[in-house]
Design a protein around this motif. Structure first.
Motif, PDB file in Angstrom:
ATOM      1  N   SER A 126      -5.573 -43.975  35.664  1.00 54.89           N
ATOM      2  CA  SER A 126      -4.673 -43.652  34.888  1.00 54.89           C
ATOM      3  C   SER A 126      -3.864 -44.295  34.515  1.00 54.89           C
ATOM      4  O   SER A 126      -3.261 -45.541  35.798  1.00 54.89           O
ATOM      5  CB  SER A 126      -3.943 -42.205  36.080  1.00 54.89           C
ATOM      6  N   GLU A 140       0.855 -45.363  33.091  1.00 61.67           N
ATOM      7  CA  GLU A 140       1.931 -44.374  33.356  1.00 61.67           C
ATOM      8  C   GLU A 140       2.966 -45.718  32.183  1.00 61.67           C
ATOM      9  O   GLU A 140       2.815 -47.240  32.205  1.00 61.67           O
ATOM     10  CB  GLU A 140       2.157 -44.277  34.324  1.00 61.67           C
ATOM     11  N   LYS A 152       6.670 -44.681  37.780  1.00 63.57           N
ATOM     12  CA  LYS A 152       5.952 -43.377  37.070  1.00 63.57           C
ATOM     13  C   LYS A 152       3.917 -43.203  38.384  1.00 63.57           C
ATOM     14  O   LYS A 152       3.604 -42.468  39.361  1.00 63.57           O
ATOM     15  CB  LYS A 152       5.673 -43.155  35.871  1.00 63.57           C
ATOM     16  N   ARG A 198       2.407 -41.954  41.034  1.00 64.88           N
ATOM     17  CA  ARG A 198       1.210 -41.401  41.048  1.00 64.88           C
ATOM     18  C   ARG A 198       0.222 -42.171  42.126  1.00 64.88           C
ATOM     19  O   ARG A 198      -0.758 -41.730  42.563  1.00 64.88           O
ATOM     20  CB  ARG A 198       0.333 -41.817  39.344  1.00 64.88           C
ATOM     21  N   GLU A 258       0.891 -40.466  45.856  1.00 60.83           N
ATOM     22  CA  GLU A 258       0.599 -38.904  45.457  1.00 60.83           C
ATOM     23  C   GLU A 258      -1.409 -39.489  46.018  1.00 60.83           C
ATOM     24  O   GLU A 258      -2.146 -38.740  46.467  1.00 60.83           O
ATOM     25  CB  GLU A 258       0.173 -38.407  44.200  1.00 60.83           C
TER      26      GLU A 258
END
Length: 86
Positions: A51, A53, A58, A62, A65
């Motif tokens: 992903s 960011e 950020k 992520r 998490e």
């Protein structure tokens, strides 16, 4: 909670079969952005292709998490991230 570890140039994660890595990407038109990638996290837990960011904060959020979901104790920061601060 997972801890962050800065990788030196040429250094690799301690467990090459299961890790989370934040990489920096520099695009001339938009500046720096960050990609969260990993290996050995399972097909449902790892974002396909990582992903992306727009800020390091950020990307760290992520990665935390993801680390919590797959029980990874260390999140690695690529050597390129350290080079930005120089």
């Amino acid at each position: 909670m997972a801890r962050f570890q800065q990788l030196a140039e040429g250094e690799t994660p301690a467990d090459p079969e299961k890790f989370i890595l934040i990489e920096v990407i520099r695009e001339p038109a938009i500046g720096y952005h960050y990609r969260v990638t990993g290996k050995g996290l399972g097909p449902d837990d790892q974002p396909l292709g990582g992903s992306t960011e727009c800020t390091l904060d950020k990307a760290r959020e992520r990665a935390r998490e993801l680390a919590q979901a797959v029980n990874v104790p260390v999140i690695y920061l690529s050597s390129g991230i350290a080079a930005i601060g120089r």
